[in-house]
Design a protein around this motif. Structure first.
Motif, PDB file in Angstrom:
ATOM      1  N   ILE A   1       0.955  -1.281   0.058  1.00 23.23           N
ATOM      2  CA  ILE A   1       0.100  -0.022   0.006  1.00 23.23           C
ATOM      3  C   ILE A   1       0.914   1.385   0.118  1.00 23.23           C
ATOM      4  CG2 ILE A   1      -1.799   1.272   1.394  1.00 23.23           C
ATOM      5  CD1 ILE A   1      -2.839  -1.476   2.192  1.00 23.23           C
ATOM      6  N   GLY A   2       1.976   1.152   0.845  1.00 21.43           N
ATOM      7  CA  GLY A   2       2.727   2.554   0.860  1.00 21.43           C
ATOM      8  C   GLY A   2       3.351   2.486  -0.471  1.00 21.43           C
ATOM      9  N   ILE A   3       3.933   1.511  -1.196  1.00 23.88           N
ATOM     10  CA  ILE A   3       4.477   1.700  -2.586  1.00 23.88           C
ATOM     11  C   ILE A   3       3.550   1.895  -3.542  1.00 23.88           C
ATOM     12  CG2 ILE A   3       5.518   0.314  -4.341  1.00 23.88           C
ATOM     13  CD1 ILE A   3       6.682  -1.553  -2.051  1.00 23.88           C
ATOM     14  N   LEU A   4       2.313   1.621  -3.565  1.00 22.76           N
ATOM     15  CA  LEU A   4       1.140   2.021  -4.505  1.00 22.76           C
ATOM     16  C   LEU A   4       1.049   3.756  -4.149  1.00 22.76           C
ATOM     17  CD1 LEU A   4      -0.970   1.240  -6.493  1.00 22.76           C
ATOM     18  CD2 LEU A   4      -2.520   0.693  -4.433  1.00 22.76           C
ATOM     19  N   TYR A   5       0.808   3.944  -2.759  1.00 24.02           N
ATOM     20  CA  TYR A   5       0.710   5.064  -2.712  1.00 24.02           C
ATOM     21  C   TYR A   5       1.849   6.158  -3.299  1.00 24.02           C
ATOM     22  CZ  TYR A   5       0.766  10.037   0.004  1.00 24.02           C
ATOM     23  OH  TYR A   5       0.663  11.268   0.359  1.00 24.02           O
ATOM     24  N   ALA A   6       3.106   5.751  -3.219  1.00 24.72           N
ATOM     25  CA  ALA A   6       4.192   6.605  -3.971  1.00 24.72           C
ATOM     26  C   ALA A   6       4.055   6.538  -5.582  1.00 24.72           C
ATOM     27  CB  ALA A   6       5.565   5.886  -3.496  1.00 24.72           C
ATOM     28  N   LEU A   7       3.348   5.405  -5.860  1.00 26.21           N
ATOM     29  CA  LEU A   7       3.527   5.188  -7.247  1.00 26.21           C
ATOM     30  C   LEU A   7       2.293   6.229  -7.997  1.00 26.21           C
ATOM     31  CD1 LEU A   7       3.763   1.401  -8.169  1.00 26.21           C
ATOM     32  CD2 LEU A   7       4.943   3.410  -9.301  1.00 26.21           C
ATOM     33  N   LEU A   8       1.149   6.180  -7.210  1.00 27.45           N
ATOM     34  CA  LEU A   8      -0.078   7.054  -7.640  1.00 27.45           C
ATOM     35  C   LEU A   8       0.541   8.489  -7.592  1.00 27.45           C
ATOM     36  CD1 LEU A   8      -2.929   5.034  -6.362  1.00 27.45           C
ATOM     37  CD2 LEU A   8      -2.278   5.448  -8.415  1.00 27.45           C
ATOM     38  N   MET A   9       1.233   8.957  -6.282  1.00 26.74           N
ATOM     39  CA  MET A   9       1.647  10.171  -6.288  1.00 26.74           C
ATOM     40  C   MET A   9       2.493  10.910  -7.244  1.00 26.74           C
ATOM     41  SD  MET A   9       0.135  11.858  -4.096  1.00 26.74           S
ATOM     42  CE  MET A   9      -1.066  11.802  -2.708  1.00 26.74           C
ATOM     43  N   SER A  10       3.294   9.766  -7.889  1.00 19.43           N
ATOM     44  CA  SER A  10       4.119  10.057  -8.904  1.00 19.43           C
ATOM     45  C   SER A  10       3.735  10.800 -10.041  1.00 19.43           C
ATOM     46  CB  SER A  10       4.952   8.692  -9.021  1.00 19.43           C
ATOM     47  OG  SER A  10       5.778   8.426  -8.112  1.00 19.43           O
ATOM     48  N   LEU A  11       2.169  10.241 -10.373  1.00 22.31           N
ATOM     49  CA  LEU A  11       1.601  10.883 -11.527  1.00 22.31           C
ATOM     50  C   LEU A  11       1.226  12.330 -11.406  1.00 22.31           C
ATOM     51  CD1 LEU A  11      -0.910   7.951 -11.849  1.00 22.31           C
ATOM     52  CD2 LEU A  11       1.052   8.320 -13.136  1.00 22.31           C
ATOM     53  N   VAL A  12       1.571  12.902 -10.229  1.00 25.76           N
ATOM     54  CA  VAL A  12       1.320  14.286  -9.880  1.00 25.76           C
ATOM     55  C   VAL A  12       2.683  14.893  -9.970  1.00 25.76           C
ATOM     56  CG1 VAL A  12       0.471  16.097  -8.177  1.00 25.76           C
ATOM     57  CG2 VAL A  12      -0.643  14.057  -8.206  1.00 25.76           C
ATOM     58  N   ARG A  13       2.724  16.053 -11.019  1.00 22.85           N
ATOM     59  CA  ARG A  13       3.644  16.752 -11.179  1.00 22.85           C
ATOM     60  C   ARG A  13       4.144  17.718 -10.009  1.00 22.85           C
ATOM     61  NH1 ARG A  13       4.888  17.569 -17.378  1.00 22.85           N
ATOM     62  NH2 ARG A  13       3.682  16.361 -18.063  1.00 22.85           N
TER      63      ARG A  13
ATOM     64  N   LEU B   1      11.418  11.489   2.202  1.00 20.88           N
ATOM     65  CA  LEU B   1      12.749  11.802   2.647  1.00 20.88           C
ATOM     66  C   LEU B   1      13.719  11.515   1.444  1.00 20.88           C
ATOM     67  CD1 LEU B   1      12.850  10.033   5.950  1.00 20.88           C
ATOM     68  CD2 LEU B   1      12.798  12.369   5.588  1.00 20.88           C
ATOM     69  N   ARG B   2      13.367  11.035   0.543  1.00 17.57           N
ATOM     70  CA  ARG B   2      14.082  10.830  -0.824  1.00 17.57           C
ATOM     71  C   ARG B   2      13.740  12.029  -1.778  1.00 17.57           C
ATOM     72  NH1 ARG B   2      18.377   8.432  -2.253  1.00 17.57           N
ATOM     73  NH2 ARG B   2      17.448   7.962  -4.271  1.00 17.57           N
ATOM     74  N   GLY B   3      12.778  12.723  -1.446  1.00 20.94           N
ATOM     75  CA  GLY B   3      12.497  13.948  -2.008  1.00 20.94           C
ATOM     76  C   GLY B   3      11.322  13.645  -2.964  1.00 20.94           C
ATOM     77  N   GLY B   4      10.582  12.450  -2.768  1.00 19.68           N
ATOM     78  CA  GLY B   4       9.358  12.151  -3.540  1.00 19.68           C
ATOM     79  C   GLY B   4       9.333  12.039  -5.042  1.00 19.68           C
ATOM     80  N   PRO B   5      10.608  11.431  -5.271  1.00 21.57           N
ATOM     81  CA  PRO B   5      10.970  11.304  -6.660  1.00 21.57           C
ATOM     82  C   PRO B   5       9.722  10.493  -7.446  1.00 21.57           C
ATOM     83  CG  PRO B   5      12.125   9.602  -5.663  1.00 21.57           C
ATOM     84  CD  PRO B   5      11.351  10.533  -4.518  1.00 21.57           C
ATOM     85  N   SER B   6       9.591  10.871  -8.657  1.00 19.18           N
ATOM     86  CA  SER B   6       8.610  10.079  -9.415  1.00 19.18           C
ATOM     87  C   SER B   6       9.137   8.618  -9.694  1.00 19.18           C
ATOM     88  CB  SER B   6       8.495  10.891 -10.928  1.00 19.18           C
ATOM     89  OG  SER B   6       7.637  10.021 -11.716  1.00 19.18           O
ATOM     90  N   LEU B   7       8.305   7.682  -9.147  1.00 20.05           N
ATOM     91  CA  LEU B   7       8.560   6.233  -9.385  1.00 20.05           C
ATOM     92  C   LEU B   7       8.205   6.036 -10.877  1.00 20.05           C
ATOM     93  CD1 LEU B   7       7.406   4.931  -6.003  1.00 20.05           C
ATOM     94  CD2 LEU B   7       9.628   5.762  -6.654  1.00 20.05           C
ATOM     95  N   VAL B   8       7.253   6.538 -11.291  1.00 17.23           N
ATOM     96  CA  VAL B   8       7.071   6.261 -12.848  1.00 17.23           C
ATOM     97  C   VAL B   8       8.248   6.658 -13.759  1.00 17.23           C
ATOM     98  CG1 VAL B   8       5.505   6.995 -14.577  1.00 17.23           C
ATOM     99  CG2 VAL B   8       4.497   6.440 -12.547  1.00 17.23           C
ATOM    100  N   GLU B   9       9.000   7.767 -13.523  1.00 17.52           N
ATOM    101  CA  GLU B   9      10.018   8.171 -14.388  1.00 17.52           C
ATOM    102  C   GLU B   9      11.065   7.123 -13.912  1.00 17.52           C
ATOM    103  OE1 GLU B   9      11.635  11.862 -14.523  1.00 17.52           O
ATOM    104  OE2 GLU B   9       9.778  12.856 -14.498  1.00 17.52           O
ATOM    105  N   TRP B  10      11.224   6.737 -12.603  1.00 19.68           N
ATOM    106  CA  TRP B  10      12.470   5.766 -12.408  1.00 19.68           C
ATOM    107  C   TRP B  10      12.131   4.578 -13.267  1.00 19.68           C
ATOM    108  CZ3 TRP B  10      12.284   1.103  -9.673  1.00 19.68           C
ATOM    109  CH2 TRP B  10      13.484   0.686  -9.116  1.00 19.68           C
ATOM    110  N   VAL B  11      10.864   3.784 -13.243  1.00 19.05           N
ATOM    111  CA  VAL B  11      10.607   2.906 -14.065  1.00 19.05           C
ATOM    112  C   VAL B  11      10.791   2.885 -15.602  1.00 19.05           C
ATOM    113  CG1 VAL B  11       8.681   1.221 -14.613  1.00 19.05           C
ATOM    114  CG2 VAL B  11       8.918   1.758 -12.282  1.00 19.05           C
ATOM    115  N   ARG B  12      10.398   3.959 -16.041  1.00 18.19           N
ATOM    116  CA  ARG B  12      10.761   4.242 -17.627  1.00 18.19           C
ATOM    117  C   ARG B  12      12.212   4.286 -17.532  1.00 18.19           C
ATOM    118  NH1 ARG B  12       6.401   9.169 -18.022  1.00 18.19           N
ATOM    119  NH2 ARG B  12       4.588   7.910 -18.190  1.00 18.19           N
TER     120      ARG B  12
END
Length: 163
Positions: free
Chosen positions: A9-21, A115-126
């Motif tokens: 759920i925590g990972i899903l939260y970060a993934l969904l939030m990664s969709l927000v610029r 704490l890592r700066g809320g990086p985009s996990l979507v970009e990271w996966v790409r």
């Protein structure tokens, strides 16, 4: 599963939030941690301390409007509050006895991402799939929206990206 699902759920939260610029992602997360601060108010299991904690997390969330570090601190504070509620037997969801324990497992996952700066996990996966990345931070792999200044700092606060 009781211990694994909250991590997912925590990972899903970060993934969904990664969709927000950015900078909207950081600001939305500050609002989310402020809301988490008030999550136990209706139960009142710790009396007046519930109001004190809500006030504390409201301050931390306000600071988080300009700093990912403060948002991460807020999620860690909420983790402690979850543990206290779990031990006291006053769960966040009254009919789910281990809900505060699940929250205490989930929140540090979100805190680490913040704490890592809320990086985009979507970009990271790409990027892991071999797609080229252009723009600021492309060579170093840093997220241009990352807060480098820590609590009270404003590094990374001014991002021209909208949307």
């Amino acid at each position: 599963m009781q211990y694994v699902a909250p991590i997912g759920i925590g990972i899903l939260y970060a993934l969904l939030m990664s969709l927000v610029r950015e900078p909207h992602r950081r600001r939305l997360n500050a609002v989310m941690v402020a809301g988490a601060g008030a999550a136990y108010l209706s139960g009142g299991g710790l009396g007046g301390w519930e109001f004190a904690f809500t006030a504390l997390l409201t301050y931390v969330a306000f600071r988080g409007l300009e700093s990912w570090t403060w948002i991460g601190v807020g999620w860690l504070l909420h983790t402690v509050w979850d543990v206290v509620h779990h031990i006291k037997g006053n769960p966040i969801i009254p009919f789910a006895h281990t809900s505060s324990l699940g929250c205490a497992i989930c929140d540090p996952v979100i805190a680490l991402w913040c704490l890592r700066g809320g990086p985009s996990l979507v970009e990271w996966v790409r990027n892991r799939r071999g797609s080229g990345r252009t723009g600021p931070g492309a060579a170093s792999g840093e997220d241009p929206g990352r807060d480098e200044a820590g609590p009270g700092g404003t590094a990374g606060a001014a991002s021209p990206t909208l949307g």
